[in-house]
Design a protein around this motif. Structure first.
Motif, PDB file in Angstrom:
ATOM      1  N   ASN A  18       0.862  -1.074  -0.089  1.00 27.64           N
ATOM      2  CA  ASN A  18      -0.325   0.073   0.053  1.00 27.64           C
ATOM      3  C   ASN A  18       0.905   1.190   0.134  1.00 27.64           C
ATOM      4  O   ASN A  18       2.011   1.294   0.678  1.00 27.64           O
ATOM      5  CB  ASN A  18      -0.862  -0.052   1.309  1.00 27.64           C
ATOM      6  N   ARG A  35      -4.359   6.194   2.979  1.00 31.41           N
ATOM      7  CA  ARG A  35      -3.801   5.557   1.983  1.00 31.41           C
ATOM      8  C   ARG A  35      -4.001   6.047   0.749  1.00 31.41           C
ATOM      9  O   ARG A  35      -5.200   6.231   0.212  1.00 31.41           O
ATOM     10  CB  ARG A  35      -4.584   4.224   2.131  1.00 31.41           C
ATOM     11  N   VAL A  36      -2.967   6.185  -0.154  1.00 31.81           N
ATOM     12  CA  VAL A  36      -3.314   6.918  -1.460  1.00 31.81           C
ATOM     13  C   VAL A  36      -3.250   5.974  -2.613  1.00 31.81           C
ATOM     14  O   VAL A  36      -3.213   6.716  -3.631  1.00 31.81           O
ATOM     15  CB  VAL A  36      -2.310   8.084  -1.635  1.00 31.81           C
ATOM     16  N   GLY A  37      -2.882   4.765  -2.618  1.00 27.38           N
ATOM     17  CA  GLY A  37      -2.644   3.897  -3.732  1.00 27.38           C
ATOM     18  C   GLY A  37      -2.096   2.524  -3.230  1.00 27.38           C
ATOM     19  O   GLY A  37      -2.081   1.961  -1.993  1.00 27.38           O
ATOM     20  N   TYR A  39       0.572  -1.042  -4.733  1.00 29.64           N
ATOM     21  CA  TYR A  39       1.593  -1.269  -5.926  1.00 29.64           C
ATOM     22  C   TYR A  39       1.652  -3.069  -5.454  1.00 29.64           C
ATOM     23  O   TYR A  39       1.892  -3.437  -4.576  1.00 29.64           O
ATOM     24  CB  TYR A  39       2.957  -0.775  -5.637  1.00 29.64           C
ATOM     25  N   GLU A  48      -4.344  -5.151 -11.886  1.00 31.34           N
ATOM     26  CA  GLU A  48      -3.804  -3.849 -11.935  1.00 31.34           C
ATOM     27  C   GLU A  48      -2.620  -3.737 -11.064  1.00 31.34           C
ATOM     28  O   GLU A  48      -2.593  -4.085  -9.950  1.00 31.34           O
ATOM     29  CB  GLU A  48      -4.774  -2.940 -11.376  1.00 31.34           C
ATOM     30  N   LEU A  50      -0.546  -1.275 -10.459  1.00 32.42           N
ATOM     31  CA  LEU A  50      -0.237   0.225  -9.760  1.00 32.42           C
ATOM     32  C   LEU A  50      -1.623   1.023  -9.662  1.00 32.42           C
ATOM     33  O   LEU A  50      -1.855   1.325 -11.011  1.00 32.42           O
ATOM     34  CB  LEU A  50       0.888   0.637 -10.399  1.00 32.42           C
ATOM     35  N   ARG A  51      -1.839   1.604  -8.823  1.00 37.72           N
ATOM     36  CA  ARG A  51      -2.915   2.688  -8.701  1.00 37.72           C
ATOM     37  C   ARG A  51      -2.519   3.507  -7.728  1.00 37.72           C
ATOM     38  O   ARG A  51      -2.246   3.308  -6.567  1.00 37.72           O
ATOM     39  CB  ARG A  51      -4.158   2.003  -8.435  1.00 37.72           C
ATOM     40  N   ILE A  52      -2.564   4.859  -8.136  1.00 40.31           N
ATOM     41  CA  ILE A  52      -2.116   6.033  -7.163  1.00 40.31           C
ATOM     42  C   ILE A  52      -3.200   7.199  -7.677  1.00 40.31           C
ATOM     43  O   ILE A  52      -3.601   7.507  -8.486  1.00 40.31           O
ATOM     44  CB  ILE A  52      -0.778   6.709  -7.433  1.00 40.31           C
ATOM     45  N   ALA A  53      -3.759   7.691  -6.278  1.00 38.37           N
ATOM     46  CA  ALA A  53      -4.683   8.571  -6.379  1.00 38.37           C
ATOM     47  C   ALA A  53      -4.200   9.902  -6.609  1.00 38.37           C
ATOM     48  O   ALA A  53      -3.260  10.670  -5.650  1.00 38.37           O
ATOM     49  CB  ALA A  53      -5.480   8.682  -5.155  1.00 38.37           C
ATOM     50  N   GLN A  54      -3.794  10.458  -7.666  1.00 35.69           N
ATOM     51  CA  GLN A  54      -3.033  11.606  -8.061  1.00 35.69           C
ATOM     52  C   GLN A  54      -3.378  12.864  -7.426  1.00 35.69           C
ATOM     53  O   GLN A  54      -2.607  13.544  -6.938  1.00 35.69           O
ATOM     54  CB  GLN A  54      -3.183  11.892  -9.575  1.00 35.69           C
ATOM     55  N   ALA A  78       3.854   5.480 -13.008  1.00 37.39           N
ATOM     56  CA  ALA A  78       2.137   5.828 -13.274  1.00 37.39           C
ATOM     57  C   ALA A  78       1.972   7.113 -14.105  1.00 37.39           C
ATOM     58  O   ALA A  78       1.187   6.940 -14.776  1.00 37.39           O
ATOM     59  CB  ALA A  78       1.751   6.037 -11.536  1.00 37.39           C
TER      60      ALA A  78
END
Length: 86
Positions: A18, A35-37, A39, A48, A50-54, A78
């Protein structure tokens, strides 16, 4: 100081991370602020990786949080993947 770093989860030999905003003094897998994303280095098939809340990432960076070296690498990864998806 507030840092953006990886927090490990998952099973033995199946890591999942996380991406969290945490106080530098807290443990790696301990208390965090947000928590912002995530890996997933072992993503297979349609999973998926990788996910990141830009928007949240940009907010924390604007108020002085520092990203770890690994998280900086993932942010660049990302950013490369975002134009390809759009």
């Amino acid at each position: 100081m507030v840092v953006i770093r990886l927090s490990r989860g998952g099973a033995k030999a199946r890591p999942f991370y996380n991406i969290v905003v945490a106080d530098k003094r807290s443990r790696r897998d301990g208390r965090f602020i947000e928590r912002v994303g995530f890996y997933n280095p072992l993503a297979r098939g349609g999973e998926e990786p990788l996910r990141i809340a830009q928007d949240r990432l940009n907010y924390w960076l604007s108020v002085g949080a520092e990203a770890s070296d690994t998280v900086q690498r993932l942010i660049k990864q990302a950013a490369k993947a975002a134009p390809a998806a759009a």
